[in-house]
Design an enzyme around this catalytic site. Sequence first.
Site, PDB file in Angstrom:
ATOM      1  N   HIS A   1      -4.205  -2.951   7.620  1.00 24.60           N
ATOM      2  CA  HIS A   1      -2.943  -2.749   8.325  1.00 24.60           C
ATOM      3  C   HIS A   1      -1.795  -3.122   7.386  1.00 24.60           C
ATOM      4  CE1 HIS A   1      -4.019  -6.976   8.898  1.00 24.60           C
ATOM      5  NE2 HIS A   1      -2.713  -7.218   8.979  1.00 24.60           N
TER       6      HIS A   1
ATOM      7  N   LYS B   1      -7.123  -5.013   3.151  1.00 24.00           N
ATOM      8  CA  LYS B   1      -6.354  -5.130   4.395  1.00 24.00           C
ATOM      9  C   LYS B   1      -6.207  -3.733   5.002  1.00 24.00           C
ATOM     10  CE  LYS B   1      -1.895  -7.108   5.858  1.00 24.00           C
ATOM     11  NZ  LYS B   1      -0.624  -7.668   5.355  1.00 24.00           N
TER      12      LYS B   1
END
Length: 225
Positions: free
Chosen positions: A110, A108
């Site tokens: 973010h 991921k």
Amino acid sequence: MTNTPTSNAVAQDFVAFAVQSQVLRFGEFKTKAGRLSPYFFNAGLFDDGAKLGRLAEFYARRLLASGLEFDMLFGPAYKGITLAAAVSIELARLGRNVPFAYNRKEAKDHGEGGTLVGAPVKGRVLIIDDVISAGTSVRESIDMITAAGATPCGVTIALDRQEKATAGGQDAEESAVQQVEQRYKLPVVSIAALADLLHYLETQADPALASFHPAVLTYRQRYGV
């Protein structure tokens, strides 16, 4: 890890539960290795709260009886995620509160970022999964755990198939579980094994279930370790 008398009783209860839940089925099934197996174990069918809770109880009882020392659980995506969460809840209920973490298949970029989710991965980390087929999930988990600066201390699974692993289309001398134990020097704690399934079928009062014993025994004689 050798089964103790206590774990044998747990194993028989577990096999009965898996059969009743239709997670363990009999017939003719093609394995990933291309073998025709007379039984099939699909942990994804522990698919409601009652069944998952009971499964977690079996894992927790087996782990506590094993004496294996660990500081946290790590569940490899995807099945291991649910298992790590459920078993940590059951361990806490039994007075052994440990953190858990798991990985994402894709990093991921973010929020918290990265591939690891949950508690910080540190100390002695126990990997939890349903079965060990080729050892790929274990190897990837070990890499993630060591990269985080922690120490893999063992693996726990629901069922040890006790059959020869395959490599390049050839049968190995060892099972996938034995290869993990030898290659990574890690103990593997299973709730039950193929030997426990055979004992369950051999002692069955139900003729329909008992009728599968010869086929499972023949399969073990051909592919077993």
